[in-house]
Design a protein around this motif. Structure first.
Motif, short mmCIF file in Angstrom:
data_model
loop_
_atom_site.label_atom_id
_atom_site.label_comp_id
_atom_site.label_asym_id
_atom_site.label_seq_id
_atom_site.Cartn_x
_atom_site.Cartn_y
_atom_site.Cartn_z
N ALA A 149 -5.12 -1.91 -0.92
CA ALA A 149 -3.91 -1.10 -0.98
C ALA A 149 -4.21 0.33 -1.40
O ALA A 149 -3.68 1.28 -0.82
CB ALA A 149 -2.91 -1.73 -1.94
N PRO B 263 -7.95 1.90 1.43
CA PRO B 263 -8.13 1.14 2.67
C PRO B 263 -9.48 1.35 3.35
O PRO B 263 -9.93 0.49 4.12
CB PRO B 263 -6.99 1.64 3.56
CG PRO B 263 -5.97 2.20 2.61
CD PRO B 263 -6.76 2.75 1.47
N PRO C 127 0.79 -1.23 0.00
CA PRO C 127 0.00 0.00 0.00
C PRO C 127 0.82 1.28 0.00
O PRO C 127 0.50 2.22 -0.74
CB PRO C 127 -0.82 -0.13 1.29
CG PRO C 127 -0.94 -1.59 1.51
CD PRO C 127 0.36 -2.18 1.05
N GLN D 91 0.38 3.87 -3.08
CA GLN D 91 -0.19 5.19 -2.78
C GLN D 91 0.79 6.30 -3.12
O GLN D 91 0.40 7.35 -3.65
CB GLN D 91 -0.60 5.26 -1.31
CG GLN D 91 -1.77 4.36 -0.96
CD GLN D 91 -1.95 4.17 0.53
OE1 GLN D 91 -1.35 4.88 1.34
NE2 GLN D 91 -2.78 3.21 0.91
#
Length: 419
Positions: free
Chosen positions: A183, A186, A98, A102
């Motif tokens: 990911a 959330p 993640p 991100q």
């Protein structure tokens, strides 16, 4: 750092190992593996680019039967192996997690997506789906997403709880899809809709069920050959105004598949994602396996204006899909033994569906596939790499502006996915 798992080839698991630079050039020697009706037994070929990969699902042998687009690394060390632990200074499995995803796509790490439901449509059952999702989310410090707390829900293609038979190949796909939504978003709720089989009719029925249950974002990580039935499938299963429907463009390089070619969906291509010294800190190039090209049947949507295809052009946008710069996934069903690294446009389609969810509910009556075309400046353009030979055309080569393998580019935040 968790070791890279090398799942065995055998039993009922669907496998075919492929070359990353020539994904479509499969060896002809068949392995003695069982395959669902309408699908071929897997076959093997040498590794390249430092890793060996395998298709989770075998190729269809019948028209209007789909294959999932998940590719898992079976040997070698992906270039993304240490990325997450380098970024977070904490032990992490191999592959992007993640924090990496991100950061690469400028997605909000702790805000956005609350109250939004992303639906995942796949074939067959993954009995371990919820338990495996819990392991993934716990590993990365994400909040629990369970049936009990209302975050996770699993249904069959008609919305019931009498699930289809289990299938280990599609279970890998399901794990990949659930993990990628987690990911990127959330805070999103997740609805898993399991079709009875991999026919377009059953998968399409599952899409309709996902929409009827309230999902405004529906991810489809599968595809097959185009056919003269596609216009019927379009109207029966994919014409859902106000719903963002994403579809993998394919993993066999230059060439189109359905339902990515549907004029009603966002066709999601694939990239190789690496860290870089640029201001962004990351760079995407065309992944050689990403599907692209001109549809033979679907009309061109009004928002698509490229001149190389008289009909629909694939893709629209893209995200990471190269297994050599792959993502971390947890799957424990049957031969799967835990943490693995995955790629394929099966990774990019749920990432884009979750990005739509982060951007907020589409306006009533809209076709969200059009949104990126109205916000091209809110995407990172992908300008290099190729997925095949088409005389140097933009249809198979990364270039400034629109191109086939990556569409308009990859997410730079969520602005390109609003409308």
């Amino acid at each position: 750092m968790s070791p890279l798992v090398h799942p065995p080839l055998g039993g009922s698991t669907l496998r075919r190992t492929v070359s990353l630079t020539a994904v479509s050039s499969l060896a002809t020697a068949a392995l003695a593996l069982a395959a669902p009706a309408g699908q071929a037994a897997p076959s093997a070929s040498p590794s390249s680019n430092g890793v060996t990969v395998a298709h989770s699902c075998a190729a269809p042998t019948q028209k209007n039967v789909m294959a999932c687009k998940a590719l898992h690394v079976t040997a070698g060390t992906p270039k993304s192996a240490h990325a997450e632990s380098d970024l977070t200074a904490a032990a992490a499995p191999s592959g992007y997690g993640p924090a990496s995803l991100q950061a690469a796509y400028n997605l909000p790490s702790s805000s956005g997506g609350s109250g939004q439901t992303v639906a995942i449509v796949d074939a067959y059952d993954d009995p371990n789906a919820e338990a495996d999702l819990a392991v993934y989310r716990s590993q990365y410090g994400l909040s629990a997403c369970t049936t009990a707390n209302g975050c996770f829900k699993k249904v069959n293609q008609t919305g019931g709880t009498s699930y289809p038979r289990g299938d280990s190949g599609w279970a890998e796909e399901i794990s990949l899809d659930l993990d990628m939504v987690s990911a990127a978003c959330p805070n999103c709720k997740i609805l898993l809709v399991e079709a009875s089989s991999a026919t377009m009719t059953n998968l399409g029925t599952a899409v309709n069920t996902a929409v009827s249950l309230g999902a405004k974002y529906v991810s489809n990580s599968y595809g097959g050959s185009e056919s003269s039935s596609d216009s019927t499938y379009d109207s029966s299963y994919f014409n859902h105004p106000g719903v963002a429907i994403t579809v993998s463009s394919g993993d066999n390089g230059y060439g189109t598949e359905y339902p990515a070619a549907s004029k009603y969906v966002t066709a999601v291509g694939g990239t190789s994602l690496k860290t870089s010294s640029t201001a962004r800190g990351w760079t995407d190039t065309v992944w050689s396996g990403a599907g692209s090209g001109c549809s033979s049947y679907d009309a061109k949507p009004t928002w698509q204006t490229d001149s190389g295809c008289a009909k629909r052009t694939v893709a629209d946008v893209s995200a990471v899909a190269d297994p050599n710069t792959g993502v971390a996934v947890y799957d424990s069903y049957r031969q799967a033994t835990g943490w693995m690294v995955f790629g394929g446009t099966s990774a990019s389609a749920p990432l884009i569906a979750a990005t739509y969810a982060l951007a907020g509910a589409p306006s009533s009556g809209s076709y969200p596939a059009s949104f990126p075309y109205a916000h091209t400046s809110a995407l990172y353009d992908v300008t290099s790499g190729s997925n095949g030979s088409c005389s140097g055309s933009y249809l198979c080569t990364g270039t400034t502006g629109y191109d086939g393998p990556t569409g308009l580019g990859v997410p730079n935040g969520t602005a390109a996915f609003t409308g």
